[in-house]
Design a protein around this motif. Sequence first.
Motif, PDB file in Angstrom:
ATOM      1  N   CYS A 193     -21.620 -54.555 -38.645  1.00 15.96           N
ATOM      2  CA  CYS A 193     -22.773 -55.446 -38.530  1.00 15.96           C
ATOM      3  C   CYS A 193     -23.356 -55.799 -39.887  1.00 15.96           C
ATOM      4  O   CYS A 193     -24.502 -56.260 -39.967  1.00 15.96           O
ATOM      5  N   GLY A 194     -22.568 -55.591 -40.922  1.00 12.32           N
ATOM      6  CA  GLY A 194     -23.010 -56.013 -42.237  1.00 12.32           C
ATOM      7  C   GLY A 194     -23.844 -55.021 -43.009  1.00 12.32           C
ATOM      8  O   GLY A 194     -24.299 -55.314 -44.108  1.00 12.32           O
ATOM      9  N   PHE A 195     -24.081 -53.856 -42.438  1.00 12.01           N
ATOM     10  CA  PHE A 195     -24.787 -52.797 -43.153  1.00 12.01           C
ATOM     11  C   PHE A 195     -23.802 -51.680 -43.460  1.00 12.01           C
ATOM     12  O   PHE A 195     -22.700 -51.659 -42.938  1.00 12.01           O
ATOM     13  N   LEU A 196     -24.193 -50.760 -44.299  1.00  9.78           N
ATOM     14  CA  LEU A 196     -23.274 -49.698 -44.691  1.00  9.78           C
ATOM     15  C   LEU A 196     -23.325 -48.537 -43.707  1.00  9.78           C
ATOM     16  O   LEU A 196     -22.323 -48.205 -43.067  1.00  9.78           O
ATOM     17  N   GLU A 197     -24.479 -47.927 -43.568  1.00  4.74           N
ATOM     18  CA  GLU A 197     -24.594 -46.752 -42.719  1.00  4.74           C
ATOM     19  C   GLU A 197     -26.048 -46.540 -42.332  1.00  4.74           C
ATOM     20  O   GLU A 197     -26.960 -47.091 -42.933  1.00  4.74           O
ATOM     21  N   VAL A 198     -26.231 -45.717 -41.294  1.00  6.83           N
ATOM     22  CA  VAL A 198     -27.559 -45.355 -40.808  1.00  6.83           C
ATOM     23  C   VAL A 198     -27.622 -43.838 -40.739  1.00  6.83           C
ATOM     24  O   VAL A 198     -26.633 -43.189 -40.388  1.00  6.83           O
ATOM     25  N   TRP A 199     -28.795 -43.300 -41.062  1.00  6.11           N
ATOM     26  CA  TRP A 199     -29.004 -41.855 -41.058  1.00  6.11           C
ATOM     27  C   TRP A 199     -30.068 -41.459 -40.043  1.00  6.11           C
ATOM     28  O   TRP A 199     -31.031 -42.191 -39.819  1.00  6.11           O
ATOM     29  N   GLY A 200     -29.872 -40.282 -39.466  1.00  8.79           N
ATOM     30  CA  GLY A 200     -30.929 -39.676 -38.677  1.00  8.79           C
ATOM     31  C   GLY A 200     -31.967 -39.047 -39.598  1.00  8.79           C
ATOM     32  O   GLY A 200     -31.802 -39.025 -40.815  1.00  8.79           O
ATOM     33  N   GLN A 201     -33.010 -38.504 -38.995  1.00 10.77           N
ATOM     34  CA  GLN A 201     -34.116 -37.967 -39.793  1.00 10.77           C
ATOM     35  C   GLN A 201     -33.825 -36.588 -40.356  1.00 10.77           C
ATOM     36  O   GLN A 201     -34.514 -36.122 -41.251  1.00 10.77           O
ATOM     37  N   GLY A 202     -32.808 -35.932 -39.823  1.00  7.29           N
ATOM     38  CA  GLY A 202     -32.459 -34.597 -40.272  1.00  7.29           C
ATOM     39  C   GLY A 202     -33.194 -33.534 -39.495  1.00  7.29           C
ATOM     40  O   GLY A 202     -34.333 -33.740 -39.065  1.00  7.29           O
ATOM     41  N   MET A 203     -32.547 -32.415 -39.295  1.00  4.22           N
ATOM     42  CA  MET A 203     -33.187 -31.282 -38.635  1.00  4.22           C
ATOM     43  C   MET A 203     -32.663 -29.977 -39.216  1.00  4.22           C
ATOM     44  O   MET A 203     -31.490 -29.873 -39.574  1.00  4.22           O
ATOM     45  N   LEU A 204     -33.542 -29.014 -39.274  1.00  2.79           N
ATOM     46  CA  LEU A 204     -33.227 -27.754 -39.912  1.00  2.79           C
ATOM     47  C   LEU A 204     -32.493 -26.813 -38.957  1.00  2.79           C
ATOM     48  O   LEU A 204     -32.890 -26.633 -37.812  1.00  2.79           O
ATOM     49  N   VAL A 205     -31.417 -26.263 -39.463  1.00  2.00           N
ATOM     50  CA  VAL A 205     -30.694 -25.185 -38.790  1.00  2.00           C
ATOM     51  C   VAL A 205     -30.788 -23.955 -39.682  1.00  2.00           C
ATOM     52  O   VAL A 205     -30.380 -24.007 -40.847  1.00  2.00           O
ATOM     53  N   THR A 206     -31.327 -22.886 -39.137  1.00  2.00           N
ATOM     54  CA  THR A 206     -31.475 -21.642 -39.885  1.00  2.00           C
ATOM     55  C   THR A 206     -30.691 -20.545 -39.180  1.00  2.00           C
ATOM     56  O   THR A 206     -30.877 -20.315 -37.986  1.00  2.00           O
ATOM     57  N   VAL A 207     -29.804 -19.919 -39.940  1.00  2.00           N
ATOM     58  CA  VAL A 207     -28.992 -18.827 -39.400  1.00  2.00           C
ATOM     59  C   VAL A 207     -29.432 -17.538 -40.069  1.00  2.00           C
ATOM     60  O   VAL A 207     -29.332 -17.409 -41.302  1.00  2.00           O
ATOM     61  N   SER A 208     -29.909 -16.628 -39.274  1.00  2.00           N
ATOM     62  CA  SER A 208     -30.382 -15.346 -39.816  1.00  2.00           C
ATOM     63  C   SER A 208     -29.270 -14.306 -39.747  1.00  2.00           C
ATOM     64  O   SER A 208     -28.531 -14.229 -38.762  1.00  2.00           O
TER      65      SER A 208
END
Length: 119
Positions: free
Chosen positions: A103-118
């Motif tokens: 569609c003429g754009f390069l890429e789209v990103w989500g907002q991001g979410m934290l994954v923490t592994v203890s």
Amino acid sequence: QVQLVESGGGLAQAGGSLSLSCAASGDTTCISDMAWYRQAPGKERELVARITLSGASTYYVDSIQGRFTISRDNANHTVYLQMNSLKSQDTAVYYCNADVTDCGFLEVWGQGMLVTVSS
């Protein structure tokens, strides 16, 4: 325009599992490949896994081979990342990514979410 909304992040113990989801909305016909990236504290963002439009081809970074699985449901415009045998090194902010060059754009990103592994 395409929007990506991620869900499923949070806290897990080492050896445990988490499942991430990324739902696309808007002009979803623009989307071809989809991917998951992650950025650990003090490190650059890295590609974790990628899947083609058909789902027939996938790519995984070496560090997660055999532990993570990427999949997609095109009917529901959603991509998933199943993460098993989690390690503390998997702690990062995870981002969903969509290729929208059709569609003429390069890429789209989500907002991001934290994954923490203890450990």
